[in-house]
Design a protein around this motif. Sequence first.
Motif, PDB file in Angstrom:
ATOM      1  N   GLU A  50       0.827  -1.212   0.000  1.00 56.90           N
ATOM      2  CA  GLU A  50       0.000   0.000   0.000  1.00 56.90           C
ATOM      3  C   GLU A  50       0.864   1.265   0.000  1.00 56.90           C
ATOM      4  O   GLU A  50       0.554   2.238  -0.682  1.00 56.90           O
ATOM      5  N   LYS A  51       1.967   1.231   0.776  1.00 59.05           N
ATOM      6  CA  LYS A  51       2.858   2.392   0.828  1.00 59.05           C
ATOM      7  C   LYS A  51       3.518   2.623  -0.532  1.00 59.05           C
ATOM      8  O   LYS A  51       3.677   3.765  -0.979  1.00 59.05           O
ATOM      9  N   CYS A  52       3.921   1.531  -1.199  1.00 55.56           N
ATOM     10  CA  CYS A  52       4.552   1.660  -2.519  1.00 55.56           C
ATOM     11  C   CYS A  52       3.586   2.249  -3.544  1.00 55.56           C
ATOM     12  O   CYS A  52       3.980   3.028  -4.416  1.00 55.56           O
ATOM     13  N   MET A  53       2.325   1.880  -3.462  1.00 51.06           N
ATOM     14  CA  MET A  53       1.334   2.339  -4.431  1.00 51.06           C
ATOM     15  C   MET A  53       0.870   3.760  -4.151  1.00 51.06           C
ATOM     16  O   MET A  53       0.314   4.419  -5.026  1.00 51.06           O
ATOM     17  N   ASP A  54       1.107   4.243  -2.927  1.00 50.06           N
ATOM     18  CA  ASP A  54       0.734   5.615  -2.571  1.00 50.06           C
ATOM     19  C   ASP A  54       1.910   6.533  -2.898  1.00 50.06           C
ATOM     20  O   ASP A  54       2.923   6.538  -2.205  1.00 50.06           O
TER      21      ASP A  54
END
Length: 332
Positions: A50-54
């Motif tokens: 999720e952090k990578c996609m944000d």
Amino acid sequence: AILAEHFQGSPAQPAFVSPTSSTMAPKAAKGNGLEAVEARFAQTANNFYEKCMDLNTAQSTIASAASNLLNLRHQLLGMYGVAVDAKWIPGAGVVTAPAGVANGEVLWKSKLNEVAAKKAGRPLTKGEFVYTVTAVDETNKTFTCTVSGALLKKEYRGAGAQISQKLAENMAAKAAMQAEYKESYAELNASVTVAAAAPAAQGQKRKGEPHPVGSKSELSHAVQMLLGRPVTKEDVVYTSTTIEGDTPSYQSVVSLPTYDAGSQYQGAVTAMKKDAEANAAKSALAALKAVIAPLEEEHKAKKAKKNKEQLEKLVEATKAKKEAKKAAELAA
């Protein structure tokens, strides 16, 4: 599915197999130790994804999440009896650069946006900082840049000429940071490692190192103001002469044929041709100082006016958008 792909083994180690499979029995774990680690690993993996996609997540935050994920992976592989990397030290984490630093270089442009947005108490919009890049000479291989905007007190010029437009913009942002956000500038400047500041290895170029032709870039900018248009190679012409001797030296003359057909400015003799051209540019700048100074002030005033108008338009657009949203909510 993500975890299964993550655990696809290389030829040197077996592929991940579910703990319920009879083909690989995990080492004995006390109580629910194995299940607890599995649960933490799954949750950490999902959080990392999720952090990578944000795209708003800071790079340092992602690096920290990656470190936690790798530590849990190492632990879980050991509990399954899978061969692990003997060099990996659990808990050591990943050595990362501070936020705002990449490859040993400070991302001043990005940092300027960050601290300005924080001070303004709102996200910045496109165009609030205006970067104006100018080629130093006709080769279009070195550049200088200025940055201005309604959030800045004045226009700032980056130090020296740079080997790319991107580096020139970065140096302009650095000048603005140093002048207006001193604490953030000092903190980020100090965070760069000594290794990044060390001389490059033999045969390697140091990125971002100022090119020793600052006077030439200043003269190009001055001629641009004098002519009221972008400079071409016909506007600033350098002629260099080699002075023979035990050690050859050089002397250059610069002319500005499209501004003043009879103008010629001679620089001091020096050991390097580029320095000789820079000396000629210094002579031209000194001779034209009285003419250039008021044009520079006029240029800054026009920029300030334009930035103010842009900010006023932005404020009006933001206000209208909020009012439209509020009306829509009331209608609903």
